[in-house]
Design a protein around this motif. Sequence first.
Motif, PDB file in Angstrom:
ATOM      1  N   LEU A   1      43.567 -97.953-108.171  1.00 32.69           N
ATOM      2  CA  LEU A   1      42.744 -96.991-107.185  1.00 32.69           C
ATOM      3  C   LEU A   1      41.581 -98.730-106.643  1.00 32.69           C
ATOM      4  O   LEU A   1      41.475 -98.221-105.266  1.00 32.69           O
ATOM      5  N   GLN A   2      41.639 -99.424-107.184  1.00 31.32           N
ATOM      6  CA  GLN A   2      40.314-100.288-106.824  1.00 31.32           C
ATOM      7  C   GLN A   2      40.801-101.081-105.721  1.00 31.32           C
ATOM      8  O   GLN A   2      39.866-101.664-104.812  1.00 31.32           O
ATOM      9  N   GLU A   3      42.375-101.415-106.374  1.00 31.22           N
ATOM     10  CA  GLU A   3      42.847-102.289-105.123  1.00 31.22           C
ATOM     11  C   GLU A   3      43.227-101.737-103.918  1.00 31.22           C
ATOM     12  O   GLU A   3      42.721-102.013-102.430  1.00 31.22           O
ATOM     13  N   ARG A   4      42.610-100.314-103.659  1.00 31.63           N
ATOM     14  CA  ARG A   4      43.134 -99.441-102.374  1.00 31.63           C
ATOM     15  C   ARG A   4      42.132 -99.535-101.749  1.00 31.63           C
ATOM     16  O   ARG A   4      42.083 -99.649-100.798  1.00 31.63           O
ATOM     17  N   MET A   5      40.938 -99.543-102.086  1.00 32.82           N
ATOM     18  CA  MET A   5      39.523 -99.416-101.816  1.00 32.82           C
ATOM     19  C   MET A   5      38.813-100.788-101.563  1.00 32.82           C
ATOM     20  O   MET A   5      38.469-100.213-100.204  1.00 32.82           O
ATOM     21  N   ALA A   6      39.472-101.561-102.472  1.00 24.50           N
ATOM     22  CA  ALA A   6      39.459-103.109-101.494  1.00 24.50           C
ATOM     23  C   ALA A   6      40.663-102.823-100.204  1.00 24.50           C
ATOM     24  O   ALA A   6      39.725-103.423 -99.337  1.00 24.50           O
ATOM     25  N   GLN A   7      41.421-102.651 -99.876  1.00 28.24           N
ATOM     26  CA  GLN A   7      42.126-102.941 -98.834  1.00 28.24           C
ATOM     27  C   GLN A   7      41.940-102.137 -97.720  1.00 28.24           C
ATOM     28  O   GLN A   7      41.421-102.214 -96.705  1.00 28.24           O
ATOM     29  N   LEU A   8      41.115-100.610 -97.801  1.00 27.61           N
ATOM     30  CA  LEU A   8      40.360 -99.810 -97.396  1.00 27.61           C
ATOM     31  C   LEU A   8      39.049-100.385 -96.628  1.00 27.61           C
ATOM     32  O   LEU A   8      38.972-100.089 -95.150  1.00 27.61           O
ATOM     33  N   LEU A   9      38.394-100.993 -97.238  1.00 27.81           N
ATOM     34  CA  LEU A   9      37.477-101.745 -96.739  1.00 27.81           C
ATOM     35  C   LEU A   9      37.327-102.830 -95.925  1.00 27.81           C
ATOM     36  O   LEU A   9      36.938-103.017 -95.048  1.00 27.81           O
ATOM     37  N   LYS A  10      38.411-103.657 -96.394  1.00 29.51           N
ATOM     38  CA  LYS A  10      39.604-104.740 -95.616  1.00 29.51           C
ATOM     39  C   LYS A  10      39.125-103.826 -94.697  1.00 29.51           C
ATOM     40  O   LYS A  10      39.008-104.692 -93.154  1.00 29.51           O
ATOM     41  N   SER A  11      40.111-103.059 -94.243  1.00 36.39           N
ATOM     42  CA  SER A  11      40.478-102.276 -92.532  1.00 36.39           C
ATOM     43  C   SER A  11      39.279-101.870 -91.992  1.00 36.39           C
ATOM     44  O   SER A  11      39.897-102.188 -90.426  1.00 36.39           O
ATOM     45  N   PHE A  12      38.213-101.057 -92.758  1.00 35.19           N
ATOM     46  CA  PHE A  12      37.674-100.878 -92.162  1.00 35.19           C
ATOM     47  C   PHE A  12      35.994-102.122 -90.903  1.00 35.19           C
ATOM     48  O   PHE A  12      36.076-101.427 -90.120  1.00 35.19           O
ATOM     49  N   SER A  13      36.191-102.573 -91.834  1.00 33.11           N
ATOM     50  CA  SER A  13      35.823-104.132 -91.362  1.00 33.11           C
ATOM     51  C   SER A  13      36.091-104.943 -90.097  1.00 33.11           C
ATOM     52  O   SER A  13      35.393-105.033 -88.927  1.00 33.11           O
ATOM     53  N   ALA A  14      37.899-104.688 -90.428  1.00 35.68           N
ATOM     54  CA  ALA A  14      38.800-105.085 -88.981  1.00 35.68           C
ATOM     55  C   ALA A  14      38.029-104.185 -88.322  1.00 35.68           C
ATOM     56  O   ALA A  14      37.629-104.029 -86.684  1.00 35.68           O
ATOM     57  N   VAL A  15      38.247-102.683 -87.605  1.00 34.12           N
ATOM     58  CA  VAL A  15      37.631-101.577 -86.914  1.00 34.12           C
ATOM     59  C   VAL A  15      35.909-101.756 -86.603  1.00 34.12           C
ATOM     60  O   VAL A  15      35.526-101.661 -85.524  1.00 34.12           O
ATOM     61  N   GLU A  16      35.297-102.466 -87.117  1.00 32.77           N
ATOM     62  CA  GLU A  16      33.627-102.775 -86.793  1.00 32.77           C
ATOM     63  C   GLU A  16      34.062-103.566 -86.190  1.00 32.77           C
ATOM     64  O   GLU A  16      32.807-103.996 -85.236  1.00 32.77           O
ATOM     65  N   LEU A  17      34.474-104.659 -85.994  1.00 34.44           N
ATOM     66  CA  LEU A  17      34.874-105.973 -84.973  1.00 34.44           C
ATOM     67  C   LEU A  17      35.575-105.600 -83.412  1.00 34.44           C
ATOM     68  O   LEU A  17      35.120-105.681 -82.745  1.00 34.44           O
ATOM     69  N   GLU A  18      36.823-104.669 -84.257  1.00 36.07           N
ATOM     70  CA  GLU A  18      37.286-104.186 -82.496  1.00 36.07           C
ATOM     71  C   GLU A  18      36.228-102.774 -81.864  1.00 36.07           C
ATOM     72  O   GLU A  18      35.774-103.040 -80.578  1.00 36.07           O
ATOM     73  N   GLY A  19      35.210-101.624 -82.560  1.00 29.38           N
ATOM     74  CA  GLY A  19      34.683-101.007 -82.370  1.00 29.38           C
ATOM     75  C   GLY A  19      36.356-100.037 -80.786  1.00 29.38           C
ATOM     76  O   GLY A  19      36.940 -99.847 -81.770  1.00 29.38           O
ATOM     77  N   PRO A  20      35.207 -98.973 -80.363  1.00 27.34           N
ATOM     78  CA  PRO A  20      33.702 -99.366 -80.603  1.00 27.34           C
ATOM     79  C   PRO A  20      33.400 -98.550 -81.189  1.00 27.34           C
ATOM     80  O   PRO A  20      33.203 -97.547 -81.731  1.00 27.34           O
ATOM     81  N   SER A  21      31.309 -98.116 -81.122  1.00 23.19           N
ATOM     82  CA  SER A  21      30.983 -97.242 -81.893  1.00 23.19           C
ATOM     83  C   SER A  21      31.228 -95.323 -81.983  1.00 23.19           C
ATOM     84  O   SER A  21      30.787 -95.509 -83.419  1.00 23.19           O
TER      85      SER A  21
END
Length: 296
Positions: free
Chosen positions: A97-117
């Motif tokens: 679960l910790q590994e999957r949560m870390a991967q989810l947060l990493k993917s979210f960071s990429a979405v933040e870079l690409e956007g839009p809001s």
Amino acid sequence: MNSDQFTAIVGLGGVALGIGGTLIAARVQLRGSQAQAEATRRAAETTAVTQYAATLMQQNRAAQRAVYVALLEAANAFGRAVDQICWRSSSASGELLQERMAQLLKSFSAVELEGPSAVIESAERIIEFAETIAAYLSGGQEYRPWRKLRDTDRHGSDKETAARLAVEALDALRTVTRTISLEVLASMRRSSDIVAFTEALGESGTAWRQKYARAREMLVPLCTMGVLESPEVDVLLRDAGLSHYPFDKSIDQWDSQMHSAIYGFVNSARQQLNNTKPENLEDQLQVRGGERSELS
């Protein structure tokens, strides 16, 4: 001045007028040609900028699609890990679960870079529910007692009835708690004797004490059965008796809300990817126009 001189002067005037008219006509024609050339050039430039914007948009959409898909894959992987913890009780589930949560947060960071809001906001809701579920299943201090109650009620055993009655009693206490204002509840939290404090609250205080006593009565046997520890009973009573907004939602409810958040993200992402209008075209044309003015 004789007649011959007068005739010559008139003739020269006619020639001058003719030359002037010719020059004026030529100037008008030149301006027309320049205007036509400028219009042609601007049309060509607009076409070029439009094509550039369209190419850039295609590249941006491809990058956005990639990070959107990555987030969905990470969210689905997180969901599978949650199922494994809830239904299979694997010893490796916590680390997974910790590994999957870390991967989810990493993917979210990429979405933040690409956007839009709008898409970022939809993705944030997925993260919000995922973090809540992860904290619940990790057995954090504030979630552990509720997890024990839910697990006992979910999987069934000789303790199932006791756990269900305790949850119902806590729900009843929460219902009465919601009739008390947030300001009064804040004062109750600061009180050294919460039960005594409610004596000044009239009927709502009386109802609260009754439900509080009933909830404690239902929780104490669970300590004897080994389901709960004594301090955890106090945690449950304080949550249900002092807060309008509980953290006692079951994992099924949170999981359902997370799936709704995923559907919302999919819709936002689809709208963004299907938007084929070139972005910032007018701004690009204005910038090019400013460059021409500086050069001239």
